[in-house]
Motif scaffolding. Structure first.
Motif, short mmCIF file in Angstrom:
data_model
loop_
_atom_site.label_atom_id
_atom_site.label_comp_id
_atom_site.label_asym_id
_atom_site.label_seq_id
_atom_site.Cartn_x
_atom_site.Cartn_y
_atom_site.Cartn_z
N VAL A 66 0.69 -1.47 -0.13
CA VAL A 66 -0.06 -0.09 0.08
C VAL A 66 0.94 1.40 -0.02
N THR A 67 2.12 1.10 0.62
CA THR A 67 3.01 2.37 0.72
C THR A 67 3.52 2.58 -0.66
N GLU A 68 3.93 1.55 -1.52
CA GLU A 68 4.46 1.79 -2.78
C GLU A 68 3.39 1.79 -3.94
N ASN A 69 2.23 1.64 -3.69
CA ASN A 69 0.99 1.27 -4.75
C ASN A 69 0.03 2.08 -4.38
N GLU A 70 0.14 3.53 -4.00
CA GLU A 70 -0.92 4.19 -3.13
C GLU A 70 -2.37 4.35 -4.07
N ILE A 71 -2.09 4.71 -5.35
CA ILE A 71 -3.20 5.03 -6.12
C ILE A 71 -4.00 3.80 -6.34
N THR A 72 -3.08 2.78 -6.96
CA THR A 72 -3.81 1.38 -7.29
C THR A 72 -4.74 0.82 -6.02
N THR A 73 -4.06 0.92 -4.72
CA THR A 73 -4.88 0.30 -3.52
C THR A 73 -5.70 1.17 -3.24
N LYS A 74 -5.67 2.35 -3.26
CA LYS A 74 -6.84 3.06 -2.83
C LYS A 74 -8.07 2.96 -3.77
N LYS A 75 -7.90 2.83 -4.83
CA LYS A 75 -9.09 2.55 -5.91
C LYS A 75 -9.99 1.53 -5.50
N ASN A 76 -9.29 0.48 -4.79
CA ASN A 76 -10.26 -0.72 -4.27
C ASN A 76 -10.66 -0.48 -2.79
N MET A 77 -10.45 0.55 -2.27
CA MET A 77 -10.72 0.55 -0.82
C MET A 77 -11.79 1.88 -0.52
N GLY A 78 -12.67 1.43 0.31
CA GLY A 78 -13.63 2.31 0.80
C GLY A 78 -13.66 2.92 2.09
N PHE A 79 -13.47 3.94 2.46
CA PHE A 79 -13.23 4.27 3.98
C PHE A 79 -14.43 5.35 4.41
N LEU A 80 -15.16 4.97 5.52
CA LEU A 80 -15.88 5.89 6.29
C LEU A 80 -15.18 6.32 7.78
N PRO A 81 -14.55 7.39 7.81
CA PRO A 81 -13.87 7.56 8.98
C PRO A 81 -15.00 8.00 10.04
N GLU A 82 -14.40 8.19 11.43
CA GLU A 82 -15.43 8.26 12.61
C GLU A 82 -15.95 9.66 12.16
N ASN A 83 -15.21 10.65 11.98
CA ASN A 83 -15.92 12.21 11.82
C ASN A 83 -16.23 12.40 10.43
N ASN A 84 -16.55 11.57 9.70
CA ASN A 84 -17.27 11.50 8.49
C ASN A 84 -17.37 12.99 7.77
N PRO A 85 -15.92 13.38 7.12
CA PRO A 85 -15.73 14.52 6.52
C PRO A 85 -16.55 14.92 5.16
N LEU A 86 -17.67 15.39 5.40
CA LEU A 86 -18.45 15.82 4.38
C LEU A 86 -18.36 17.10 4.13
N TYR A 87 -18.87 17.79 2.92
CA TYR A 87 -18.83 19.13 2.59
C TYR A 87 -20.40 19.57 2.86
N PRO A 88 -20.60 20.43 3.87
CA PRO A 88 -21.85 20.80 4.39
C PRO A 88 -22.47 21.68 3.72
N GLU A 89 -21.84 22.48 2.59
CA GLU A 89 -22.62 23.42 1.73
C GLU A 89 -22.92 22.93 0.46
N MET A 90 -22.51 21.70 0.26
CA MET A 90 -23.02 20.73 -1.09
C MET A 90 -24.18 20.09 -1.15
N TYR A 91 -24.79 20.09 -1.98
CA TYR A 91 -26.12 19.25 -2.01
C TYR A 91 -25.52 17.94 -2.20
N VAL A 92 -26.65 17.08 -1.63
CA VAL A 92 -26.42 15.37 -1.53
C VAL A 92 -25.66 14.84 -3.15
N LYS A 93 -26.77 15.16 -3.86
CA LYS A 93 -26.19 14.39 -5.25
C LYS A 93 -25.32 15.21 -5.90
#
Length: 232
Positions: A66-93
């Motif tokens: 994962v350190t040497e192939n960051e883009i390749t590995t991140k493309k196949n991972m999904g992450f929801l952190p505890e603080n859920n970093p959303l953009y409040p001023e954007m619309y959902v869709k």
């Protein structure tokens, strides 16, 4: 899918957050990642997805470091952190279309995921107008939008009401039929409802890694087993 963690160490100053962690995780598992506050759960999850730099050791995802192939590995991972970093001023869709653009996936997928996580009635609202439960659903939607092989969820039902918890659990259970999910939670009912395997971290060490019935063992409940393992 395969995830291998080999002799993983992480320190913050003099504090050892992860101590020689070794794990192997296969396909289509829902794994409960348990531990007291400060045990190292979030540090482990952030290390897997590349948010934190690894001090020592190696993480292999589908055979790639994962350190040497960051883009390749991140493309196949999904992450929801505890603080859920959303953009409040954007619309959902609008926000989910933005995430789709980042992953270069078709906009039709956005509509599929909106329906899957149950936010169709809210899709035209600003994120700031949503309840905590719907914000969690939007966070889950961005984590699964690109159909990752591995989904990592840090306290996904924290602060939700009982009905919302059941609905989010059902979504996670459906995802876990085809994907691997690592779920951090303090809610033992959630572990029993969703997980087949439990990994227990305490003071930066893995002290249990077993099937849920084996973890419970001689104890009357998961709560009792958890308390015993972490107080000994």
């Amino acid at each position: 899918m395969s995830l291998q963690i080999i002799h993983l160490n992480k320190k913050f100053g003099e504090q050892v957050a992860l101590n020689k962690i070794n794990l192997e995780i296969g396909n289509s598992e829902i794994i409960g990642l348990l531990g007291p506050n400060g045990a190292g759960k979030s540090t482990l999850m952030k290390s897997i997805v590349g948010v934190l730099k690894i001090d020592e050791g190696q993480i292999l995802f589908n055979g790639n470091d994962v350190t040497e192939n960051e883009i390749t590995t991140k493309k196949n991972m999904g992450f929801l952190p505890e603080n859920n970093p959303l953009y409040p001023e954007m619309y959902v869709k609008e926000y989910l279309n933005f995430v789709a653009d980042i992953h270069q996936i078709a906009k039709e997928r956005v509509d599929e995921v909106i329906e899957l996580v149950g936010i169709t009635p809210e899709k035209s609202k600003k994120i700031s107008q949503l309840s905590k439960g719907y914000k969690q659903r939007v966070g889950l939607a961005q984590a699964i939008l690109h159909s990752p092989d591995l989904l990592i969820l840090d306290e996904p039902t924290n602060g939700l009401d009982p009905n919302q918890i059941i609905e989010i659990r059902n979504v996670i259970k459906e995802i876990g039929r085809q994907k691997t999910v690592i779920l951090s939670t303090h809610i033992m009912q959630e572990v029993e409802a969703l997980c087949s395997r439990v990994i227990l971290i305490h003071q930066g060490n893995i002290i249990q890694d077993s099937q849920i019935e084996e973890f419970k063992g001689k104890y009357g409940s998961l709560e009792e087993a958890f308390a015993n393992y972490t107080h000994s």
